[in-house]
Design a protein around this motif. Sequence first.
Motif, PDB file in Angstrom:
ATOM      1  N   ARG A  35       0.875  -1.131   0.023  1.00 28.20           N
ATOM      2  CA  ARG A  35      -0.093  -0.002   0.103  1.00 28.20           C
ATOM      3  C   ARG A  35       0.957   1.213  -0.027  1.00 28.20           C
ATOM      4  NH1 ARG A  35      -5.379   0.780   0.997  1.00 28.20           N
ATOM      5  NH2 ARG A  35      -6.615  -0.960   1.447  1.00 28.20           N
ATOM      6  N   ARG A  36       2.032   1.328   0.834  1.00 27.75           N
ATOM      7  CA  ARG A  36       2.739   2.214   0.927  1.00 27.75           C
ATOM      8  C   ARG A  36       3.580   2.483  -0.458  1.00 27.75           C
ATOM      9  NH1 ARG A  36       4.269   0.314   5.682  1.00 27.75           N
ATOM     10  NH2 ARG A  36       6.226  -0.608   4.977  1.00 27.75           N
ATOM     11  N   LEU A  37       3.920   1.310  -1.246  1.00 28.04           N
ATOM     12  CA  LEU A  37       4.542   1.776  -2.469  1.00 28.04           C
ATOM     13  C   LEU A  37       3.455   2.280  -3.532  1.00 28.04           C
ATOM     14  CD1 LEU A  37       6.871   0.895  -4.315  1.00 28.04           C
ATOM     15  CD2 LEU A  37       5.665  -1.234  -4.767  1.00 28.04           C
ATOM     16  N   CYS A  38       2.227   1.857  -3.460  1.00 27.67           N
ATOM     17  CA  CYS A  38       1.034   2.342  -4.346  1.00 27.67           C
ATOM     18  C   CYS A  38       1.006   3.869  -4.067  1.00 27.67           C
ATOM     19  CB  CYS A  38      -0.132   1.678  -4.320  1.00 27.67           C
ATOM     20  SG  CYS A  38       0.021   0.211  -4.932  1.00 27.67           S
ATOM     21  N   ARG A  39       1.072   4.127  -2.644  1.00 30.12           N
ATOM     22  CA  ARG A  39       0.860   5.573  -2.355  1.00 30.12           C
ATOM     23  C   ARG A  39       1.892   6.549  -2.803  1.00 30.12           C
ATOM     24  NH1 ARG A  39      -1.075   4.518   2.248  1.00 30.12           N
ATOM     25  NH2 ARG A  39       0.800   4.319   3.320  1.00 30.12           N
ATOM     26  N   ARG A  40       3.023   5.981  -2.622  1.00 34.01           N
ATOM     27  CA  ARG A  40       4.346   6.791  -2.983  1.00 34.01           C
ATOM     28  C   ARG A  40       4.294   7.154  -4.230  1.00 34.01           C
ATOM     29  NH1 ARG A  40       7.773   4.023  -0.668  1.00 34.01           N
ATOM     30  NH2 ARG A  40       8.578   2.531  -2.215  1.00 34.01           N
ATOM     31  N   HIS A  41       3.530   6.404  -5.274  1.00 35.33           N
ATOM     32  CA  HIS A  41       3.646   6.406  -6.582  1.00 35.33           C
ATOM     33  C   HIS A  41       2.207   6.987  -7.451  1.00 35.33           C
ATOM     34  CE1 HIS A  41       7.927   5.005  -7.575  1.00 35.33           C
ATOM     35  NE2 HIS A  41       7.443   3.908  -6.443  1.00 35.33           N
ATOM     36  N   ASN A  42       1.436   7.252  -6.475  1.00 33.67           N
ATOM     37  CA  ASN A  42      -0.017   7.696  -6.862  1.00 33.67           C
ATOM     38  C   ASN A  42      -0.699   6.831  -7.509  1.00 33.67           C
ATOM     39  OD1 ASN A  42       0.418  10.334  -5.426  1.00 33.67           O
ATOM     40  ND2 ASN A  42       1.716  10.878  -7.077  1.00 33.67           N
ATOM     41  N   TRP A  43      -0.498   5.415  -7.317  1.00 36.43           N
ATOM     42  CA  TRP A  43      -1.285   4.259  -7.914  1.00 36.43           C
ATOM     43  C   TRP A  43      -2.596   4.174  -7.044  1.00 36.43           C
ATOM     44  CZ3 TRP A  43       3.355   0.677  -7.835  1.00 36.43           C
ATOM     45  CH2 TRP A  43       4.357   1.179  -8.990  1.00 36.43           C
ATOM     46  N   PRO A  44      -3.803   4.401  -7.730  1.00 36.83           N
ATOM     47  CA  PRO A  44      -5.260   3.914  -6.878  1.00 36.83           C
ATOM     48  C   PRO A  44      -5.154   2.358  -6.507  1.00 36.83           C
ATOM     49  CG  PRO A  44      -5.577   4.328  -9.313  1.00 36.83           C
ATOM     50  CD  PRO A  44      -4.174   4.612  -9.161  1.00 36.83           C
ATOM     51  N   VAL A  45      -5.662   2.135  -5.506  1.00 33.64           N
ATOM     52  CA  VAL A  45      -5.694   0.981  -4.845  1.00 33.64           C
ATOM     53  C   VAL A  45      -7.259   0.478  -5.069  1.00 33.64           C
ATOM     54  CG1 VAL A  45      -5.226  -0.590  -2.909  1.00 33.64           C
ATOM     55  CG2 VAL A  45      -3.757   1.363  -3.699  1.00 33.64           C
ATOM     56  N   ILE A  46      -7.619  -0.822  -5.299  1.00 31.58           N
ATOM     57  CA  ILE A  46      -8.904  -1.201  -4.988  1.00 31.58           C
ATOM     58  C   ILE A  46      -8.750  -2.411  -3.973  1.00 31.58           C
ATOM     59  CG2 ILE A  46     -10.653  -2.582  -6.211  1.00 31.58           C
ATOM     60  CD1 ILE A  46      -9.902  -1.184  -8.635  1.00 31.58           C
ATOM     61  N   ASP A  47      -9.633  -2.279  -3.014  1.00 32.00           N
ATOM     62  CA  ASP A  47      -9.870  -3.338  -1.961  1.00 32.00           C
ATOM     63  C   ASP A  47     -10.650  -4.502  -2.563  1.00 32.00           C
ATOM     64  OD1 ASP A  47     -10.463  -5.161   0.416  1.00 32.00           O
ATOM     65  OD2 ASP A  47      -9.953  -3.462   1.448  1.00 32.00           O
ATOM     66  N   VAL A  48     -10.184  -5.796  -2.817  1.00 27.83           N
ATOM     67  CA  VAL A  48     -10.998  -6.660  -3.537  1.00 27.83           C
ATOM     68  C   VAL A  48     -11.762  -7.874  -2.427  1.00 27.83           C
ATOM     69  CG1 VAL A  48      -9.663  -6.760  -5.418  1.00 27.83           C
ATOM     70  CG2 VAL A  48      -9.021  -8.547  -3.866  1.00 27.83           C
ATOM     71  N   THR A  49     -11.437  -7.400  -1.140  1.00 23.85           N
ATOM     72  CA  THR A  49     -11.783  -8.327  -0.262  1.00 23.85           C
ATOM     73  C   THR A  49     -13.202  -8.893  -0.346  1.00 23.85           C
ATOM     74  OG1 THR A  49     -10.483  -7.395   1.643  1.00 23.85           O
ATOM     75  CG2 THR A  49     -12.073  -8.938   2.576  1.00 23.85           C
ATOM     76  N   ARG A  50     -14.177  -7.917  -0.565  1.00 24.36           N
ATOM     77  CA  ARG A  50     -15.604  -8.397  -0.664  1.00 24.36           C
ATOM     78  C   ARG A  50     -16.131  -8.136  -2.066  1.00 24.36           C
ATOM     79  NH1 ARG A  50     -14.665  -6.277   4.113  1.00 24.36           N
ATOM     80  NH2 ARG A  50     -15.375  -7.563   5.981  1.00 24.36           N
ATOM     81  N   ARG A  51     -15.311  -8.170  -3.077  1.00 27.70           N
ATOM     82  CA  ARG A  51     -15.707  -7.911  -4.233  1.00 27.70           C
ATOM     83  C   ARG A  51     -15.436  -9.130  -5.321  1.00 27.70           C
ATOM     84  NH1 ARG A  51     -13.075  -2.092  -5.062  1.00 27.70           N
ATOM     85  NH2 ARG A  51     -15.115  -0.725  -4.815  1.00 27.70           N
ATOM     86  N   SER A  52     -16.229  -9.338  -6.186  1.00 34.43           N
ATOM     87  CA  SER A  52     -16.007 -10.438  -7.048  1.00 34.43           C
ATOM     88  C   SER A  52     -15.113 -10.012  -8.139  1.00 34.43           C
ATOM     89  CB  SER A  52     -17.347 -10.883  -7.688  1.00 34.43           C
ATOM     90  OG  SER A  52     -17.905  -9.879  -8.562  1.00 34.43           O
TER      91      SER A  52
END
Length: 275
Positions: free
Chosen positions: A242-259
Motif C-alpha cells: 500500500r505504501r508503494l502504491c501511495r508513493r507512486h500515486n497508484w489508486p488501490v482497490i480492496d478486493v476483499t468483498r468484491r467479485s
Amino acid sequence: MQKILTLHLVSEATGQTLDSVARACIAQFPNTEVRLRHWNLIRTQIQLRRVLRHIANNRGPVMSTLTDPILQADMEAGCSSLQIRLLDVLDNALNFLAEETGEEATRHPGGQYIMDENYYQRIEAMHYVLAHDDGQETRGLNKADVILVGVSRVSKTPTCFYLANRGIKAANVPLVMGIEPPEALFTTTKPVIGLTIDPERLIEIRRNRLNQMIPGKSRPEAITDYAYIDLEKVQEELHWARRLCRRHNWPVIDVTRRSIEESSASILELIATTA
C-alpha cells in the motif's frame, strides 16, 4: 426444507447471455435451489421438439432467448401445451429498442458473436494477458491498457483475464517485499492500479493454495510455519504494498468483498477517469 426448481434455458446461440441473466436473478432467491438445464444452439424445429420432450420429462419453467419468429411460436405453443411457464428474455428488450430506433430487429441468432473488430480486439487482449502475466515481458508494459499490481494471491491474474474478455489489454506485476519492482513499472505512461485484500482473507486463500500444492498436508496446522501465511508477516507485506502504491500515486482497490466482475468494473471506471 429448501425448495428445488429446475429452470430450462433455451438459446439459439452459446447461451452465455441467458445464463448470466438467470444466475443474476437466481442469486436473489437464496432459499431455493435452482438447477439449470442448458439447451444451446437450438436453431431448428427438430431440435426444439427434442428440447420440449426433455422439458416434459423434467418439468420446470423455461427462459428463452430464441429470436426466430417460427421457433418462438413453436416454443410458446409447446410450453402452453405442457402448461409450463415461459419467459422470453429478449423480446421485451427488442421491442423497446425497435420503438426507440424506428428499426426492426434483424433477429439474427448469436448476433453479438460476429467476428468484427471488437471480437479480434478481445482475442488480441487475451494473447497480451498470457504474455504479460505475473511480471512476464515487462518491456511490453507500455502496450497495456492497464497494469495491475499487488502481492501474491490477490486475484491479479483472473481479473486480467476477465478484462481481456472485455477487450482490455491488462498486464499484472507481482509486488514482493524485499524485491525491487521492475523499472518499467515506474516509467510507464499507462495507468497502474493496485489490488489489496484483508490479511485474514488473504491467509485463507494462500492456505488453500498451499494445501493443494503440498501432498499429504491437507490440515492447516501442517503449514502454519510458512511466513507466507503468518498474520504478522502478511500484514507487513500488505502495508508495504500500500505504501508503494501511495508513493507512486497508484489508486488501490480492496478486493476483499468484491467479485472479479465487481473489481473489473471498478478498474474500468478508473481507466475511464484517467483517460
